[in-house]
Design a protein around this motif. Structure first.
Motif, mmCIF file in Angstrom:
data_model
loop_
_atom_site.group_PDB
_atom_site.id
_atom_site.type_symbol
_atom_site.label_atom_id
_atom_site.label_comp_id
_atom_site.label_asym_id
_atom_site.label_seq_id
_atom_site.Cartn_x
_atom_site.Cartn_y
_atom_site.Cartn_z
ATOM 1 N N MET A 129 0.790 -1.410 -0.004
ATOM 2 C CA MET A 129 -0.052 0.031 0.093
ATOM 3 C C MET A 129 0.824 1.089 -0.008
ATOM 4 O O MET A 129 1.692 1.466 0.893
ATOM 5 N N ASP A 130 0.331 2.302 -0.686
ATOM 6 C CA ASP A 130 1.273 3.421 -0.935
ATOM 7 C C ASP A 130 0.877 4.450 0.128
ATOM 8 O O ASP A 130 -0.339 4.649 0.444
ATOM 9 N N LEU A 131 1.865 4.934 0.892
ATOM 10 C CA LEU A 131 1.251 5.851 2.012
ATOM 11 C C LEU A 131 0.794 7.056 1.586
ATOM 12 O O LEU A 131 -0.263 7.530 2.338
ATOM 13 N N LYS A 132 1.105 7.538 0.233
ATOM 14 C CA LYS A 132 0.529 8.808 -0.018
ATOM 15 C C LYS A 132 -1.103 8.413 -0.139
ATOM 16 O O LYS A 132 -1.848 9.317 0.111
ATOM 17 N N GLN A 133 -1.336 7.171 -1.042
ATOM 18 C CA GLN A 133 -3.019 6.906 -0.966
ATOM 19 C C GLN A 133 -3.515 6.694 0.197
ATOM 20 O O GLN A 133 -4.616 6.991 0.494
ATOM 21 N N LEU A 134 -2.828 6.093 1.337
ATOM 22 C CA LEU A 134 -3.450 6.174 2.520
ATOM 23 C C LEU A 134 -3.756 7.186 3.220
ATOM 24 O O LEU A 134 -4.662 7.507 3.821
ATOM 25 N N SER A 135 -2.503 8.348 3.053
ATOM 26 C CA SER A 135 -2.920 9.741 3.647
ATOM 27 C C SER A 135 -4.264 10.345 2.822
ATOM 28 O O SER A 135 -5.054 11.040 3.394
ATOM 29 N N PHE A 181 -6.699 8.852 1.696
ATOM 30 C CA PHE A 181 -8.073 7.950 2.218
ATOM 31 C C PHE A 181 -8.384 8.728 3.508
ATOM 32 O O PHE A 181 -9.472 8.737 3.758
ATOM 33 N N VAL A 182 -7.112 8.746 4.393
ATOM 34 C CA VAL A 182 -7.699 9.225 5.692
ATOM 35 C C VAL A 182 -8.076 10.620 5.713
ATOM 36 O O VAL A 182 -9.120 11.082 6.322
ATOM 37 N N ALA A 183 -7.637 11.626 4.682
ATOM 38 C CA ALA A 183 -8.218 13.033 4.649
ATOM 39 C C ALA A 183 -9.466 12.835 4.142
ATOM 40 O O ALA A 183 -10.454 13.818 4.597
ATOM 41 N N VAL A 184 -9.855 12.153 3.198
ATOM 42 C CA VAL A 184 -11.315 12.136 2.704
ATOM 43 C C VAL A 184 -12.332 11.589 3.894
ATOM 44 O O VAL A 184 -13.232 12.123 3.994
ATOM 45 N N ALA A 185 -11.746 10.650 4.440
ATOM 46 C CA ALA A 185 -12.618 10.035 5.743
ATOM 47 C C ALA A 185 -12.841 11.138 6.864
ATOM 48 O O ALA A 185 -14.047 11.070 7.457
ATOM 49 N N ASP A 186 -11.811 11.778 7.182
ATOM 50 C CA ASP A 186 -11.875 12.897 8.050
ATOM 51 C C ASP A 186 -12.599 13.926 7.720
ATOM 52 O O ASP A 186 -13.445 14.812 8.504
ATOM 53 N N ALA A 187 -12.565 14.352 6.274
ATOM 54 C CA ALA A 187 -13.329 15.749 5.647
ATOM 55 C C ALA A 187 -14.900 15.329 5.704
ATOM 56 O O ALA A 187 -15.669 16.210 5.367
ATOM 57 N N GLY A 188 -14.996 14.046 5.329
ATOM 58 C CA GLY A 188 -16.431 13.394 4.863
ATOM 59 C C GLY A 188 -16.716 13.792 3.605
ATOM 60 O O GLY A 188 -18.169 14.080 3.258
ATOM 61 N N SER A 189 -15.787 14.332 2.714
ATOM 62 C CA SER A 189 -15.975 14.837 1.458
ATOM 63 C C SER A 189 -14.815 14.801 0.503
ATOM 64 O O SER A 189 -13.775 15.132 1.023
ATOM 65 N N PHE A 190 -14.907 14.438 -0.735
ATOM 66 C CA PHE A 190 -13.954 14.551 -1.693
ATOM 67 C C PHE A 190 -13.467 15.890 -1.960
ATOM 68 O O PHE A 190 -12.326 16.241 -1.982
ATOM 69 N N SER A 191 -14.538 16.689 -2.048
ATOM 70 C CA SER A 191 -14.242 18.159 -2.368
ATOM 71 C C SER A 191 -13.630 18.780 -1.474
ATOM 72 O O SER A 191 -12.540 19.470 -1.398
ATOM 73 N N ARG A 192 -13.992 18.595 -0.144
ATOM 74 C CA ARG A 192 -13.193 19.357 1.037
ATOM 75 C C ARG A 192 -11.965 18.775 1.530
ATOM 76 O O ARG A 192 -10.958 19.628 1.713
ATOM 77 N N SER A 221 -9.602 11.627 -6.682
ATOM 78 C CA SER A 221 -10.546 10.431 -6.737
ATOM 79 C C SER A 221 -9.980 9.197 -7.469
ATOM 80 O O SER A 221 -10.385 7.989 -7.096
ATOM 81 N N ARG A 222 -9.082 9.389 -8.346
ATOM 82 C CA ARG A 222 -8.138 8.586 -9.056
ATOM 83 C C ARG A 222 -7.486 7.728 -8.051
ATOM 84 O O ARG A 222 -7.483 6.399 -8.144
ATOM 85 N N GLN A 223 -6.839 8.276 -7.099
ATOM 86 C CA GLN A 223 -5.980 7.601 -6.203
ATOM 87 C C GLN A 223 -6.561 7.010 -5.104
ATOM 88 O O GLN A 223 -6.082 5.639 -4.875
ATOM 89 N N ILE A 224 -7.915 7.322 -4.787
ATOM 90 C CA ILE A 224 -8.469 6.549 -3.783
ATOM 91 C C ILE A 224 -8.982 5.224 -4.667
ATOM 92 O O ILE A 224 -9.025 4.022 -4.216
ATOM 93 N N GLY A 225 -9.706 5.393 -6.059
ATOM 94 C CA GLY A 225 -9.967 4.366 -6.717
ATOM 95 C C GLY A 225 -8.817 3.256 -7.057
ATOM 96 O O GLY A 225 -9.012 1.781 -6.705
ATOM 97 N N LEU A 226 -7.357 3.569 -7.150
ATOM 98 C CA LEU A 226 -6.292 2.913 -7.234
ATOM 99 C C LEU A 226 -6.074 2.009 -5.909
ATOM 100 O O LEU A 226 -6.070 0.644 -6.141
ATOM 101 N N LEU A 227 -6.274 2.691 -4.808
ATOM 102 C CA LEU A 227 -6.189 1.984 -3.571
ATOM 103 C C LEU A 227 -7.352 0.891 -3.529
ATOM 104 O O LEU A 227 -6.865 -0.147 -2.806
ATOM 105 N N GLU A 228 -8.546 1.402 -3.730
ATOM 106 C CA GLU A 228 -9.690 0.094 -3.436
ATOM 107 C C GLU A 228 -9.467 -0.812 -4.527
ATOM 108 O O GLU A 228 -9.736 -2.169 -4.181
ATOM 109 N N ARG A 234 -14.335 -1.898 -1.740
ATOM 110 C CA ARG A 234 -14.779 -0.399 -1.760
ATOM 111 C C ARG A 234 -14.602 0.046 -0.292
ATOM 112 O O ARG A 234 -15.003 -0.561 0.817
ATOM 113 N N LEU A 235 -13.768 1.141 -0.238
ATOM 114 C CA LEU A 235 -13.489 1.809 1.199
ATOM 115 C C LEU A 235 -14.569 3.034 1.478
ATOM 116 O O LEU A 235 -14.605 3.377 2.470
#
Length: 301
Positions: free
Chosen positions: A1-7, A9-20, A33-40, A46-47
């Protein structure tokens, strides 16, 4: 797993929004969105559930979120450890010293600190050991040298110096014996540091339960002033050898060992148990332990 992709993912989970999250990360939303898709795709799960109101972790996302935070935190700690190894640490550290230690050894400590840590700043705070102990517990100091501190579950202590206390008298006064019992102190007029000085606390702790009445003719806060008054014949005092001026600095003083019981003055290095031991803190503690404590009685320059 790529640490950048994990970071991401955590940012989206914390913000509750891709845009934020994209705004916070300074990324284009399609890139995020593309990076989260690659991680999934990599994990086969589906994360995040994407809705019109935002994005929420799925059950798999919640499980990953716990591990992702731990992995990112471990990576941050590893990077910090490597940065500390690669260069002299910066930052600030506050050290507490009793007055007579500060008068004799502050210049040596600060000089060595500046040579060792040119990017860091040291603050030296002076105070009686009782006050320094309170400041350590309150988090106002990182390290301190203390004389005979009471035990505390909040502090770690390392002994540095242990000295017997002596009866000290003016050279022109009655001849002192080489040794005298503690009870004989009642026969001598005494000039003592005022409470809560650590030396005074030690003397009182021995005298009080034995009901020995001491002839205290004066109380003075400064050890240097106590020595001056003894030299002028005002009375005698009780001090460790390191508190006395070395030979050749003023008129000689008589000394007598105190026995039955002997009293010892203990100097310790103390630090709060709850405070993380950074490299700057550890190496400053090493500098403190390496000070030349034989100079405690020397006049400050």
């Amino acid at each position: 797993m790529d640490l950048k992709q994990l970071s991401y993912f955590v940012a989206v989970a914390d913000a509750g929004s891709f845009s934020r999250a994209a705004v916070a990360l300074n990324l284009a939303q399609p890139t995020l969105s593309r990076q989260i898709g690659l991680l999934e795709t990599e994990l086969g799960q589906r994360l995040l559930d994407r809705t019109g109101r935002g994005a929420m972790p799925t059950e798999a996302g919640d499980a990953l979120l716990v591990h992702a935070r731990q992995m990112l935190d471990s990576a941050d700690r590893a990077r910090e450890a490597l940065r500390e190894l690669a260069a002299s640490p910066g930052g600030r550290i506050t050290v507490g010293l009793p007055p007579r230690v500060a008068a004799s050894l502050s210049a040596e400590l600060v000089t060595r600190f500046r040579e060792r840590f040119p990017r860091a700043v040291i603050t030296v705070s002076e105070g009686l050991s009782q006050h320094l102990r309170e400041w350590l517990i309150a988090g106002r100091l990182d390290l301190a040298l203390l004389f005979d501190p009471p035990p505390s579950p909040l502090l770690s202590c390392e002994p540095l110096l242990r000295e017997p206390l002596l009866l000290v008298a003016p050279a022109q006064g009655p001849r002192l014996p080489a040794r005298l019992r503690f009870s004989a102190l009642a026969d001598w007029p005494l000039v003592l540091p005022a409470a809560p000085n650590a030396i005074r606390s030690l003397v009182d702790a021995v005298a009080r339960p034995r009901r020995i009445g001491l002839q205290v003719v004066a109380e003075v806060g400064s050890v240097q002033t106590v020595v001056q008054l003894v030299r002028q014949g005002v009375g005698c005092t009780v001090l460790p050898e390191s508190a006395l001026p070395p030979p050749g600095h003023g008129p000689a003083l008589q000394r007598a060992a105190i026995v039955a019981p002997a009293i010892r003055n203990n100097l310790v290095l103390a630090w709060p148990k709850a405070r993380p031991a950074t490299r700057l803190m550890r190496e400053t503690a090493a500098l403190l332990k390496a000070l030349d404590f034989s100079r405690l009685g020397s006049p400050s320059v």
